[in-house]
Design a protein around this motif. Structure first.
Motif, PDB file in Angstrom:
ATOM      1  N   TYR A  64       0.844  -1.186   0.000  1.00  0.00           N
ATOM      2  CA  TYR A  64       0.000   0.000   0.000  1.00  0.00           C
ATOM      3  C   TYR A  64       0.878   1.234   0.000  1.00  0.00           C
ATOM      4  O   TYR A  64       2.025   1.187   0.428  1.00  0.00           O
ATOM      5  CB  TYR A  64      -0.911   0.011   1.233  1.00  0.00           C
ATOM      6  N   TRP A  65       0.320   2.353  -0.451  1.00  0.00           N
ATOM      7  CA  TRP A  65       1.094   3.586  -0.523  1.00  0.00           C
ATOM      8  C   TRP A  65       0.201   4.786  -0.276  1.00  0.00           C
ATOM      9  O   TRP A  65      -1.019   4.702  -0.356  1.00  0.00           O
ATOM     10  CB  TRP A  65       1.782   3.707  -1.874  1.00  0.00           C
ATOM     11  N   ALA A  66       0.839   5.902   0.015  1.00  0.00           N
ATOM     12  CA  ALA A  66       0.180   7.197   0.169  1.00  0.00           C
ATOM     13  C   ALA A  66       1.179   8.259  -0.277  1.00  0.00           C
ATOM     14  O   ALA A  66       2.389   8.000  -0.312  1.00  0.00           O
ATOM     15  CB  ALA A  66      -0.230   7.432   1.616  1.00  0.00           C
ATOM     16  N   ILE A  67       0.682   9.429  -0.643  1.00  0.00           N
ATOM     17  CA  ILE A  67       1.565  10.528  -1.022  1.00  0.00           C
ATOM     18  C   ILE A  67       1.158  11.790  -0.273  1.00  0.00           C
ATOM     19  O   ILE A  67       0.035  11.903   0.209  1.00  0.00           O
ATOM     20  CB  ILE A  67       1.558  10.804  -2.545  1.00  0.00           C
ATOM     21  N   ALA A  68       2.106  12.728  -0.188  1.00  0.00           N
ATOM     22  CA  ALA A  68       1.830  14.019   0.450  1.00  0.00           C
ATOM     23  C   ALA A  68       2.687  15.085  -0.209  1.00  0.00           C
ATOM     24  O   ALA A  68       3.856  14.832  -0.536  1.00  0.00           O
ATOM     25  CB  ALA A  68       2.143  13.962   1.940  1.00  0.00           C
ATOM     26  N   ALA A  69       2.109  16.247  -0.427  1.00  0.00           N
ATOM     27  CA  ALA A  69       2.872  17.388  -0.936  1.00  0.00           C
ATOM     28  C   ALA A  69       3.773  17.897   0.179  1.00  0.00           C
ATOM     29  O   ALA A  69       3.356  17.985   1.335  1.00  0.00           O
ATOM     30  CB  ALA A  69       1.922  18.492  -1.397  1.00  0.00           C
ATOM     31  N   CYS A  70       5.019  18.210  -0.186  1.00  0.00           N
ATOM     32  CA  CYS A  70       5.988  18.699   0.796  1.00  0.00           C
ATOM     33  C   CYS A  70       6.568  20.027   0.330  1.00  0.00           C
ATOM     34  O   CYS A  70       6.676  20.275  -0.874  1.00  0.00           O
ATOM     35  CB  CYS A  70       7.117  17.693   0.979  1.00  0.00           C
TER      36      CYS A  70
END
Length: 117
Positions: free
Chosen positions: A57-63
């Motif tokens: 599983y994965w997730a992303i976030a703006a940094c």
């Protein structure tokens, strides 16, 4: 191997184990070029642009700063870790907590909802 202060390393990892002391999952937070490289590797290996495969599983976030989103992954360490649907909720909750803490340490946005099969 050198260490970086939390919030500056391009890669953070956490290994989970079971009560018998065996590794079951690997969590990772990839930032900047490491995130881009990891996304490329997952697509190349799986052929799936959604990066989901075999209990991963994965997730992303703006940094802030580099413009490249962070990538947070949970990958089973062995086939034994690839369990039925009952363990899916556990895996997703572990990834959610890991991703939120790692993102907060970098002043990134709250990670997106994780992937689903």
């Amino acid at each position: 191997m050198s260490r970086s202060e939390r919030g500056t390393a391009p890669l953070e990892e956490c290994v989970l184990g079971n009560t018998e002391g065996h590794t079951t999952h690997r969590l990772a937070a990839h930032y900047g070029q490491y995130a881009e490289g990891a996304r490329h590797d997952y697509v190349e290996r799986s052929g799936d642009p959604d990066f989901w495969q075999n209990g991963s599983y994965w997730a992303i976030a703006a940094c802030p700063g580099n413009g490249e989103p962070a990538l947070f992954t949970l990958i089973p360490y062995s086939d034994e870790a690839k369990r039925p649907e009952a363990d899916r909720a556990y895996a997703l909750s572990v990834l959610k907590v890991f991703a939120e803490r790692a993102a907060a340490g970098r002043r990134c946005a709250t990670p997106t909802a994780t992937t689903a099969p």
